[in-house]
Motif scaffolding. Structure first.
Motif, PDB file in Angstrom:
ATOM      1  N   UNK A 145       6.080  -5.042   5.208  1.00  0.00           N
ATOM      2  CA  UNK A 145       5.120  -5.667   6.122  1.00  0.00           C
ATOM      3  C   UNK A 145       3.695  -5.515   5.604  1.00  0.00           C
ATOM      4  N   UNK A 146       3.386  -4.372   4.995  1.00  0.00           N
ATOM      5  CA  UNK A 146       2.041  -4.160   4.459  1.00  0.00           C
ATOM      6  C   UNK A 146       1.739  -5.151   3.343  1.00  0.00           C
ATOM      7  N   UNK A 147       2.722  -5.403   2.470  1.00  0.00           N
ATOM      8  CA  UNK A 147       2.500  -6.387   1.410  1.00  0.00           C
ATOM      9  C   UNK A 147       2.408  -7.803   1.977  1.00  0.00           C
ATOM     10  N   UNK A 148       3.149  -8.056   3.054  1.00  0.00           N
ATOM     11  CA  UNK A 148       3.058  -9.368   3.686  1.00  0.00           C
ATOM     12  C   UNK A 148       1.663  -9.581   4.284  1.00  0.00           C
ATOM     13  N   UNK A 149       0.967  -8.491   4.624  1.00  0.00           N
ATOM     14  CA  UNK A 149      -0.403  -8.625   5.122  1.00  0.00           C
ATOM     15  C   UNK A 149      -1.307  -9.205   4.041  1.00  0.00           C
TER      16      UNK A 149
END
Length: 217
Positions: free
Chosen positions: A93-97
């Motif tokens: 999810x952090x990389x998707x940010x």
């Protein structure tokens, strides 16, 4: 001897407030990328009005896809049974940010706005992610694999249908495609289970509807 610090246990109200903050940040905030925008050194090309509208429509779809990814992974993480699975989902999810921020930047450059239905996309995806997570961590990770497979496929399609001169959008989508493939491979190695075929068909249908709507609004 110093005692180890125990991980914090959040109350149901704490978790509700955390998820509400994440939702607001995703659909109404200005996400901040941890990595540099892949297009930052790519010169902008002159696009005619039709090309600009088409590029904006594609980038709006991808922005919606990242809104949905945030919601899916956070919903799955909220009910994950294993700490490693939860950390895997939150890391993805952090990389998707980053992807969300890059798509938002490109939409602004194209003088376009995100989908007006982003709150609805987020709520629906969070619910789907939670339901997927309740099936157990194997299916939780299997859902990640299938999600990333479908996203990677539509990114490949967009890379071929962007206006020929739109190298800034192309640079962003190329990096996103690489990241999505890695997320799926990591989930597979972490113990993903194969989803039943009816589930993958429903996911594909939902994705098709989202793309048709998001391209326009």
């Amino acid at each position: 001897m110093t005692q180890p610090i125990s991980p914090r246990h959040y109350s149901p109200l704490d978790r509700l407030l955390i998820e509400a903050e994440r939702a607001l940040s995703t659909v109404a905030g200005t996400p901040l990328a941890q990595r540099n925008n892949p297009a930052e050194d790519t010169p902008a090309a002159e696009l005619d009005p039709a090309q600009q509208r088409h590029a904006a429509g594609l980038m709006r779809i991808n922005h919606v896809g990242e809104v949905c990814a945030q919601a899916l992974y956070c919903g799955q993480a909220a009910v994950a049974r294993d700490d490693r699975t939860r950390e895997h989902l939150l890391h993805a999810a952090a990389e998707e940010t980053d992807h969300l921020a890059w798509c938002a930047d490109r939409l602004r450059e194209l003088d376009a706005r995100p989908s007006i239905f982003n709150p609805l996309w987020y709520a629906g995806s969070f619910a789907i992610g939670t339901l997927a997570g309740l099936r157990g961590d194997g299916y939780n990770l299997g859902f990640v694999v299938e999600t990333e497979r479908q996203v990677e496929a539509h990114l490949a399609e967009h890379l071929t249908t962007l206006p020929p001169g739109d190298d800034r959008s192309r640079a962003i989508l190329s990096q996103m495609k690489t990241d999505e493939a890695r997320h799926g491979a990591e989930a597979q190695l972490a113990g993903a289970r194969q989803l039943p075929e009816p589930v993958t068909r429903v996911m594909a249908l939902a994705s098709k509807i989202m793309k048709l709507v998001a391209y326009r609004v």
